[in-house]
Design an enzyme around this catalytic site. Structure first.
Site, PDB file in Angstrom:
ATOM      1  N   SER A 117      -5.591  -8.139   7.319  1.00  0.00           N
ATOM      2  CA  SER A 117      -4.593  -8.054   8.377  1.00  0.00           C
ATOM      3  C   SER A 117      -5.091  -8.697   9.664  1.00  0.00           C
ATOM      4  O   SER A 117      -6.297  -8.662   9.976  1.00  0.00           O
ATOM      5  CB  SER A 117      -4.320  -6.565   8.630  1.00  0.00           C
ATOM      6  OG  SER A 117      -3.690  -6.377   9.860  1.00  0.00           O
ATOM      7  N   TYR A 141      -6.775   2.327  10.530  1.00  0.00           N
ATOM      8  CA  TYR A 141      -6.186   1.408   9.547  1.00  0.00           C
ATOM      9  C   TYR A 141      -6.867   0.044   9.610  1.00  0.00           C
ATOM     10  O   TYR A 141      -7.326  -0.484   8.593  1.00  0.00           O
ATOM     11  CB  TYR A 141      -4.677   1.256   9.806  1.00  0.00           C
ATOM     12  CG  TYR A 141      -4.100   0.032   9.119  1.00  0.00           C
ATOM     13  CD1 TYR A 141      -3.892   0.015   7.742  1.00  0.00           C
ATOM     14  CD2 TYR A 141      -3.799  -1.124   9.845  1.00  0.00           C
ATOM     15  CE1 TYR A 141      -3.410  -1.125   7.105  1.00  0.00           C
ATOM     16  CE2 TYR A 141      -3.308  -2.256   9.218  1.00  0.00           C
ATOM     17  CZ  TYR A 141      -3.108  -2.253   7.848  1.00  0.00           C
ATOM     18  OH  TYR A 141      -2.634  -3.391   7.216  1.00  0.00           O
ATOM     19  N   LYS A 145      -9.448  -2.002   6.904  1.00  0.00           N
ATOM     20  CA  LYS A 145      -9.269  -3.373   6.393  1.00  0.00           C
ATOM     21  C   LYS A 145     -10.542  -4.184   6.627  1.00  0.00           C
ATOM     22  O   LYS A 145     -10.997  -4.915   5.756  1.00  0.00           O
ATOM     23  CB  LYS A 145      -8.074  -4.036   7.085  1.00  0.00           C
ATOM     24  CG  LYS A 145      -6.731  -3.505   6.624  1.00  0.00           C
ATOM     25  CD  LYS A 145      -6.369  -4.096   5.282  1.00  0.00           C
ATOM     26  CE  LYS A 145      -5.583  -3.159   4.413  1.00  0.00           C
ATOM     27  NZ  LYS A 145      -5.284  -3.681   3.086  1.00  0.00           N
TER      28      LYS A 145
HETATM   29  N1  NAD Z   1       3.413  -5.102   6.323  1.00  0.00           N
HETATM   30  C1  NAD Z   1       2.594  -5.607   7.224  1.00  0.00           C
HETATM   31  O1  NAD Z   1       2.971  -5.805   8.384  1.00  0.00           O
HETATM   32  C2  NAD Z   1       1.175  -5.998   6.861  1.00  0.00           C
HETATM   33  C3  NAD Z   1       0.435  -6.781   7.761  1.00  0.00           C
HETATM   34  C4  NAD Z   1      -0.874  -7.106   7.444  1.00  0.00           C
HETATM   35  C5  NAD Z   1      -1.417  -6.695   6.231  1.00  0.00           C
HETATM   36  N2  NAD Z   1      -0.685  -5.929   5.368  1.00  0.00           N
HETATM   37  C6  NAD Z   1      -1.314  -5.491   4.118  1.00  0.00           C
HETATM   38  O2  NAD Z   1      -0.486  -5.868   3.037  1.00  0.00           O
HETATM   39  C7  NAD Z   1      -0.594  -4.902   1.986  1.00  0.00           C
HETATM   40  C8  NAD Z   1       0.797  -4.462   1.565  1.00  0.00           C
HETATM   41  O3  NAD Z   1       1.478  -3.917   2.690  1.00  0.00           O
HETATM   42  P1  NAD Z   1       3.003  -3.445   2.622  1.00  0.00           P
HETATM   43  O4  NAD Z   1       3.565  -3.626   3.974  1.00  0.00           O
HETATM   44  O5  NAD Z   1       3.663  -4.086   1.457  1.00  0.00           O
HETATM   45  O6  NAD Z   1       2.800  -1.878   2.389  1.00  0.00           O
HETATM   46  P2  NAD Z   1       3.524  -0.875   1.380  1.00  0.00           P
HETATM   47  O7  NAD Z   1       3.156   0.499   1.791  1.00  0.00           O
HETATM   48  O8  NAD Z   1       4.956  -1.219   1.241  1.00  0.00           O
HETATM   49  O9  NAD Z   1       2.788  -1.210  -0.005  1.00  0.00           O
HETATM   50  C9  NAD Z   1       1.582  -0.636  -0.399  1.00  0.00           C
HETATM   51  C10 NAD Z   1       1.730  -0.127  -1.819  1.00  0.00           C
HETATM   52  O10 NAD Z   1       0.480   0.383  -2.264  1.00  0.00           O
HETATM   53  C11 NAD Z   1       0.715   1.576  -3.001  1.00  0.00           C
HETATM   54  N3  NAD Z   1      -0.526   2.354  -2.933  1.00  0.00           N
HETATM   55  C12 NAD Z   1      -1.101   2.876  -1.816  1.00  0.00           C
HETATM   56  N4  NAD Z   1      -2.264   3.463  -2.131  1.00  0.00           N
HETATM   57  C13 NAD Z   1      -2.443   3.290  -3.476  1.00  0.00           C
HETATM   58  C14 NAD Z   1      -3.479   3.643  -4.386  1.00  0.00           C
HETATM   59  N5  NAD Z   1      -4.573   4.304  -3.979  1.00  0.00           N
HETATM   60  N6  NAD Z   1      -3.349   3.297  -5.693  1.00  0.00           N
HETATM   61  C15 NAD Z   1      -2.246   2.621  -6.114  1.00  0.00           C
HETATM   62  N7  NAD Z   1      -1.240   2.265  -5.298  1.00  0.00           N
HETATM   63  C16 NAD Z   1      -1.337   2.589  -3.987  1.00  0.00           C
HETATM   64  C17 NAD Z   1       1.911   2.224  -2.338  1.00  0.00           C
HETATM   65  O11 NAD Z   1       2.616   3.105  -3.206  1.00  0.00           O
HETATM   66  C18 NAD Z   1       2.752   1.000  -1.956  1.00  0.00           C
HETATM   67  O12 NAD Z   1       3.686   0.679  -2.970  1.00  0.00           O
HETATM   68  C19 NAD Z   1      -1.475  -3.776   2.528  1.00  0.00           C
HETATM   69  O13 NAD Z   1      -2.775  -3.942   2.017  1.00  0.00           O
HETATM   70  C20 NAD Z   1      -1.448  -3.985   4.023  1.00  0.00           C
HETATM   71  O14 NAD Z   1      -2.629  -3.524   4.620  1.00  0.00           O
HETATM   72  C21 NAD Z   1       0.594  -5.575   5.655  1.00  0.00           C
END
Ligand code: NAD
Length: 334
Positions: A117, A141, A145
């Site tokens: 991130s 958080y 990361k």
């Molecule tokens: N959305 C953003 O703005 C953003 C920005 C930067 C980075 N990210 C990164 O992108 C990735 C996805 O983010 P997102 O926005 O789609 O989030 P999200 O919460 O929609 O998706 C995460 C998924 O991981 C699953 N999960 C969580 N812990 C778990 C575990 N221990 N075992 C199995 N499944 C598990 C959840 O059920 C969920 O479906 C993350 O790693 C996040 O840190 C997101």
């Protein structure tokens, strides 16, 4: 190629799985459904469970021996929640990722793409951040990361993994078929709140912080259409080895953004342009923990991945608004 997608029931994971499918690849989803909805895995190879469940990982690889890479998106992702519940964030995002990485290596599946991130970067007065900009995560958080990035780098240096670390900026919107999008009922992020205000579900959209050192005083972010972000993963999977060769290291870090900063007021204007009407706003003090913001230097993504964004801010906003209309049909709630 078959690609293991952890967190594939989530917002970015489900859309990344669609982009993989469109490019002729087969996603295999591993998700605990901690937050992602079951509706987002319909019709896909899906295993419900935790990323640290080694028995389940062995079963998945046994049933899909041809998995060529893993995209590790699964994580807890709510910054404010991480301030209140740091234990869960470090356990799930760091400790459980470590178990996943070790088991992938044991199973002979060392190719890893890790979702990191932009929040790992230190706040900057210059706004533009490259992969070499100073690091300074500001929340549990973001620290989870960064810690996982360091683990990935150490495992890769020891020859246990080969890894691309992708640092996402701020994804918005849906996939082209409007099958997946933001599913959280009470979104805390800016565009989600704006959509609520635009639809009359809030009195007014609060512009939190109007004294930041930006061109109009409001916070600035690099909003990337989530479909562009998903396509970057297809490029990462397809050019995995070539990217690592370019980086001349066991790990390559790549920013994924548009290369353009957009202020909150500019985002409001974009929503108003797409809707063709004004959105009620009110000015409010800065929120604790909010940063002035940053945008990505995307030279490396262009050079190493051969990828850059194709969609504009207005495209991303239009996609988010279209998903907001569609969401009840897919998920059963507005
Ligand atoms: N959305 C953003 O703005 C953003 C920005 C930067 C980075 N990210 C990164 O992108 C990735 C996805 O983010 P997102 O926005 O789609 O989030 P999200 O919460 O929609 O998706 C995460 C998924 O991981 C699953 N999960 C969580 N812990 C778990 C575990 N221990 N075992 C199995 N499944 C598990 C959840 O059920 C969920 O479906 C993350 O790693 C996040 O840190 C997101």
């Amino acid at each position: 190629m078959k690609v293991l997608v952890t967190g594939g029931a989530g917002y970015i994971g489900a859309i990344t799985a669609s982009a993989l499918e469109r490019a002729g690849h087969t996603p295999v989803i591993l998700d605990s459904l901690l937050s992602g909805p079951a509706a987002f895995v319909t019709g896909r190879h899906f295993y419900r469970g935790d990323i640290a469940d080694r028995g389940l990982l062995r079963r998945i690889v046994d049933e899909h021996t041809d998995i060529g890479a893993t995209i590790h998106l699964a994580a807890r992702v709510v910054v404010t929640e991480s301030l209140a519940r740091p234990y869960e964030y470090y356990r799930d995002n760091v400790a459980r990722s470590l178990e996943l990485f070790d088991e992938l290596q044991r199973l002979g599946k060392p190719r890893l793409i890790f979702s990191s991130s932009a929040s790992v970067y230190a706040p900057t007065e210059k706004f533009e951040v490259s992969e070499n900009s100073p690091i300074g995560p500001q929340s549990p958080y973001a620290r989870s990361k960064r810690m996982t990035e360091l683990i990935v780098e150490d495992l890769a240096a020891a020859g246990e993994l080969c890894a691309l670390i992708l640092r996402y900026f701020n994804p918005i919107g849906s996939d082209p078929d409007l099958r997946f999008g933001m599913y959280v009922r009470e979104p805390s992020h800016v565009l989600g709140q704006l959509v609520l205000a635009a639809h009359g579900q809030r009195d007014a959209f609060p512009i939190t912080g109007t004294d930041y050192p930006t061109r109009d005083g409001t916070g600035l972010r690099d909003y990337i259409h989530v479909w562009d972000l998903a396509l970057a993963h297809v490029a990462a999977v397809e050019q995995f080895d070539a990217v690592l060769e370019r980086s001349a290291a066991a790990t390559a870090i790549v920013n994924l953004g548009t290369g353009r900063g957009v202020t909150v007021r500019e985002l409001v204007a974009a929503v108003e342009t797409v809707l063709g009407r004004s959105v009620p706003t009110r000015e409010a003090p800065r929120r604790a923990g909010d940063a002035v913001g940053a945008y990505a230097n995307v030279d490396r993504a262009r050079e190493w991945l051969g990828w850059s964004t194709q969609y504009s801010l207005l495209d991303g906003v239009a996609s988010a608004l279209a998903w907001a209309e569609r969401r009840e049909h897919v998920l059963g709630y507005p």
